[in-house]
Design a protein around this motif. Structure first.
Motif, PDB file in Angstrom:
ATOM      1  N   ARG A  36       1.199  -1.128  -0.270  1.00 50.06           N
ATOM      2  CA  ARG A  36       0.313  -0.220   0.412  1.00 50.06           C
ATOM      3  C   ARG A  36       0.733   0.782   0.263  1.00 50.06           C
ATOM      4  N   LEU A  37       2.357   0.698   0.960  1.00 52.08           N
ATOM      5  CA  LEU A  37       2.546   2.177   1.088  1.00 52.08           C
ATOM      6  C   LEU A  37       3.693   2.837  -0.431  1.00 52.08           C
ATOM      7  N   ASP A  38       4.166   1.859  -1.353  1.00 50.95           N
ATOM      8  CA  ASP A  38       4.238   1.982  -2.493  1.00 50.95           C
ATOM      9  C   ASP A  38       3.849   2.104  -3.679  1.00 50.95           C
ATOM     10  N   GLU A  39       2.087   1.590  -3.307  1.00 50.10           N
ATOM     11  CA  GLU A  39       0.835   2.131  -4.426  1.00 50.10           C
ATOM     12  C   GLU A  39      -0.364   3.338  -3.497  1.00 50.10           C
ATOM     13  N   PRO A  40       0.229   3.895  -3.356  1.00 51.05           N
ATOM     14  CA  PRO A  40      -0.784   4.597  -2.571  1.00 51.05           C
ATOM     15  C   PRO A  40      -2.318   4.596  -3.400  1.00 51.05           C
ATOM     16  N   ASP A  41      -2.348   4.424  -4.877  1.00 56.42           N
ATOM     17  CA  ASP A  41      -4.103   5.063  -5.339  1.00 56.42           C
ATOM     18  C   ASP A  41      -3.995   3.964  -6.451  1.00 56.42           C
ATOM     19  N   ALA A  42      -3.490   2.529  -5.936  1.00 56.36           N
ATOM     20  CA  ALA A  42      -4.193   0.882  -5.639  1.00 56.36           C
ATOM     21  C   ALA A  42      -5.787   1.294  -5.001  1.00 56.36           C
ATOM     22  N   PRO A  43      -6.629   0.387  -5.838  1.00 53.29           N
ATOM     23  CA  PRO A  43      -7.728   0.252  -4.837  1.00 53.29           C
ATOM     24  C   PRO A  43      -8.104  -0.358  -3.806  1.00 53.29           C
ATOM     25  N   PRO A  44      -8.344  -0.821  -3.248  1.00 49.99           N
ATOM     26  CA  PRO A  44      -8.634  -1.105  -1.864  1.00 49.99           C
ATOM     27  C   PRO A  44      -8.777  -2.255  -2.377  1.00 49.99           C
ATOM     28  N   ARG A  45      -7.946  -3.704  -1.718  1.00 50.52           N
ATOM     29  CA  ARG A  45      -7.986  -4.840  -1.322  1.00 50.52           C
ATOM     30  C   ARG A  45      -8.901  -5.038  -0.987  1.00 50.52           C
ATOM     31  N   ARG A  46      -9.159  -6.729  -0.555  1.00 53.56           N
ATOM     32  CA  ARG A  46      -9.840  -7.808   0.562  1.00 53.56           C
ATOM     33  C   ARG A  46      -9.094  -8.468   0.323  1.00 53.56           C
ATOM     34  N   THR A  47      -8.676  -9.238   0.781  1.00 56.96           N
ATOM     35  CA  THR A  47      -7.771 -10.659   1.079  1.00 56.96           C
ATOM     36  C   THR A  47      -8.425 -11.781   2.223  1.00 56.96           C
ATOM     37  N   VAL A  48      -8.540 -12.738   1.032  1.00 53.86           N
ATOM     38  CA  VAL A  48      -9.528 -13.832   2.024  1.00 53.86           C
ATOM     39  C   VAL A  48      -8.961 -14.962   2.426  1.00 53.86           C
ATOM     40  N   ALA A  49      -8.312 -15.450   4.070  1.00 54.15           N
ATOM     41  CA  ALA A  49      -7.270 -15.814   3.960  1.00 54.15           C
ATOM     42  C   ALA A  49      -8.054 -17.622   4.285  1.00 54.15           C
ATOM     43  N   PRO A  50      -7.643 -18.872   3.425  1.00 58.09           N
ATOM     44  CA  PRO A  50      -8.086 -19.225   3.903  1.00 58.09           C
ATOM     45  C   PRO A  50      -7.730 -19.895   4.938  1.00 58.09           C
ATOM     46  N   VAL A  51      -8.677 -21.544   5.596  1.00 60.59           N
ATOM     47  CA  VAL A  51      -8.852 -21.679   7.124  1.00 60.59           C
ATOM     48  C   VAL A  51      -8.652 -23.444   6.650  1.00 60.59           C
ATOM     49  N   GLN A  52      -8.316 -24.060   7.769  1.00 61.86           N
ATOM     50  CA  GLN A  52      -8.076 -25.605   7.834  1.00 61.86           C
ATOM     51  C   GLN A  52      -8.976 -26.627   9.059  1.00 61.86           C
ATOM     52  N   LEU A  53      -9.743 -27.141   9.039  1.00 60.54           N
ATOM     53  CA  LEU A  53      -9.635 -27.341  10.374  1.00 60.54           C
ATOM     54  C   LEU A  53      -8.806 -28.581  11.036  1.00 60.54           C
ATOM     55  N   ARG A  54      -9.262 -27.885  12.227  1.00 59.06           N
ATOM     56  CA  ARG A  54      -8.378 -29.089  13.094  1.00 59.06           C
ATOM     57  C   ARG A  54      -8.569 -30.434  14.062  1.00 59.06           C
ATOM     58  N   ILE A  55      -8.736 -31.703  13.915  1.00 62.05           N
ATOM     59  CA  ILE A  55      -9.823 -32.637  14.479  1.00 62.05           C
ATOM     60  C   ILE A  55      -8.800 -32.654  15.622  1.00 62.05           C
ATOM     61  N   ARG A  56      -9.831 -33.018  17.017  1.00 59.25           N
ATOM     62  CA  ARG A  56      -9.187 -33.413  17.892  1.00 59.25           C
ATOM     63  C   ARG A  56      -9.695 -33.444  18.629  1.00 59.25           C
ATOM     64  N   GLU A  57     -10.110 -33.937  19.949  1.00 63.67           N
ATOM     65  CA  GLU A  57     -10.600 -35.084  20.866  1.00 63.67           C
ATOM     66  C   GLU A  57     -11.845 -34.992  21.055  1.00 63.67           C
ATOM     67  N   SER A  58     -12.098 -33.038  21.229  1.00 61.56           N
ATOM     68  CA  SER A  58     -13.349 -32.517  21.621  1.00 61.56           C
ATOM     69  C   SER A  58     -14.931 -32.974  20.793  1.00 61.56           C
ATOM     70  N   SER A  59     -14.112 -33.935  19.290  1.00 61.26           N
ATOM     71  CA  SER A  59     -15.393 -33.800  18.480  1.00 61.26           C
ATOM     72  C   SER A  59     -15.215 -35.069  17.946  1.00 61.26           C
ATOM     73  N   ALA A  60     -14.822 -36.407  18.784  1.00 62.04           N
ATOM     74  CA  ALA A  60     -14.134 -37.378  18.066  1.00 62.04           C
ATOM     75  C   ALA A  60     -15.672 -37.881  18.063  1.00 62.04           C
ATOM     76  N   ALA A  61     -15.059 -39.418  17.291  1.00 61.01           N
ATOM     77  CA  ALA A  61     -16.896 -39.716  17.180  1.00 61.01           C
ATOM     78  C   ALA A  61     -16.950 -40.411  18.082  1.00 61.01           C
ATOM     79  N   ARG A  62     -18.491 -40.530  18.803  1.00 59.17           N
ATOM     80  CA  ARG A  62     -18.873 -40.938  19.976  1.00 59.17           C
ATOM     81  C   ARG A  62     -20.086 -42.478  19.355  1.00 59.17           C
ATOM     82  N   PRO A  63     -20.161 -43.344  20.934  1.00 59.04           N
ATOM     83  CA  PRO A  63     -20.496 -44.214  21.252  1.00 59.04           C
ATOM     84  C   PRO A  63     -21.894 -44.695  20.647  1.00 59.04           C
ATOM     85  N   ASN A  64     -22.493 -44.696  19.997  1.00 57.78           N
ATOM     86  CA  ASN A  64     -23.641 -45.408  19.738  1.00 57.78           C
ATOM     87  C   ASN A  64     -24.220 -45.346  21.701  1.00 57.78           C
TER      88      ASN A  64
END
Length: 363
Positions: A335-363
């Motif tokens: 932005r400092l190098d290109e002050p007249d450039a139009p505003p940007r929106r950057t959407v960062a990907p997310v990744q699921l991290r499965i741990r014990e709090s949602s592990a498969a539950r017995p019937n």
């Protein structure tokens, strides 16, 4: 009635012709009775200066035949060699008042600035202060990274003011169309969708969502929208009674979960809008004699350090905060190098991290 000594009368004011050499903005400031930054803002048409003051400054500038040195002005826009990182107050369990997710970003922001020869000024700001004017007036930094902003409706006008002032800044938050300035944030909708899909795949059907679902908190709102979309894809309608507002603290998550249980709501999962909310919800479930995940599965969002050591370890989503910190610094430098450039929106990907709090539950 005679005028008191020192009383200012705009209509009759005349600039005394005592200035030797080329007039400066400091001369104008002295004659107008304002600060030099106020003169600078008035000369570039900033809306922060009221009409009467601006007219007085412009009239003095004309009478002094003052000309803006555009080359010098351009140099002043980027002469500090410093970037500012502004943390905003956030309710927390300790005295830091800083969201733990932002702690994870600090190191990578610092390193990215150092690699580009920039110093980093780290500052804690209260949302109630005029932080946006302070950094514009004092030229403390060439650009600003904003982490956190509270209620978005209350912050939007200040963010828009930064845009109008020409301040270079990058904001971490919901990266949605129409928001002021350059922004970077997690893919909150996809995250809410993916983690709800995971719970549905575990056999959960009565899933509570803990977190605000309004535009006052757009990141949480997008997570809720993703949650609702996943339910619909599995033939389920979102039950409004299973959504409860909460802010990013353990206490708020605990209170929200307790409120649902006190109403007698039958739930088999909690989809929390943040890790801290989820950790608080697990405490409330234990107090009601419910086991996680055997009776109620629980998930969070952010993957803060506490998530991996929670009991049980918390399933969550990560946006790789260290990489996001580096990216935020890179966006600001661009932005400092290109002050007249139009505003940007950057959407960062997310990744699921499965741990014990949602592990498969017995019937």
């Amino acid at each position: 009635m005679a005028s008191c000594p020192g009383t200012f009368h705009p209509a009759s004011f005349r600039v005394p012709m005592t200035i030797k050499g080329k007039a400066t903005s400091l001369d104008i400031a002295h004659l107008a009775g304002v600060s030099q930054p106020t003169v600078s803002r008035a000369l570039r048409g900033s809306p922060m200066v009221n009409a009467e003051t601006r007219e007085r400054i412009l009239r003095i500038a004309r009478e002094l035949n003052y000309k803006v040195d555009k080359n010098a002005s351009s140099l002043r826009l980027r002469n500090a060699g410093t970037l500012a990182l502004l943390f905003f107050e956030d309710p927390t369990n300790d005295d830091s008042l800083i969201n733990p997710f932002f702690h994870s970003m600090l190191g990578s922001i610092t390193r990215a600035c150092a690699l580009h020869g920039q110093d980093l000024l780290v500052s804690f700001q209260q949302l109630s202060t005029d932080w946006q004017a302070d950094y514009e007036d004092s030229n403390k930094a060439d650009g600003i990274i904003l982490l956190g902003y509270g209620d978005y409706h209350e912050s939007r006008d200040r963010l828009q003011r930064l845009v109008e002032q020409g301040t270079h800044f990058v904001r971490w938050g919901a990266a949605l169309p129409g928001q002021p300035g350059v922004s970077i944030g997690s893919d909150n909708f996809q995250g809410g969708h993916d983690i709800t899909t995971h719970l549905l795949q575990q056999g959960c059907r009565r899933i509570a969502f803990l977190g605000h679902a309004s535009s006052h908190y757009p990141e949480f709102q997008e997570r809720y929208r993703g949650h609702v979309a996943a339910l619909r894809e599995h033939g389920l309608d979102a039950d409004p009674s299973l959504q409860h507002d909460a802010i990013t603290t353990e206490a708020s998550g605990q209170d929200a979960c307790q409120a649902l249980l006190a109403r007698g709501e039958s739930i088999d999962a909690v989809c929390a809008a943040s890790d801290l909310i989820a950790i608080g919800a697990m405490r409330a479930l234990r107090e009601h004699g419910l086991r996680v995940p055997q009776d109620v599965a629980v998930t969070g969002f952010d993957d803060i350090s506490e998530a991996a050591v929670a009991v049980p370890p918390l399933t969550t989503l990560t946006a790789d905060p260290r990489e996001r910190g580096r990216q935020a610094a890179a966006l600001l430098l661009q932005r400092l190098d290109e002050p007249d450039a139009p505003p940007r929106r950057t959407v960062a990907p997310v990744q699921l991290r499965i741990r014990e709090s949602s592990a498969a539950r017995p019937n």
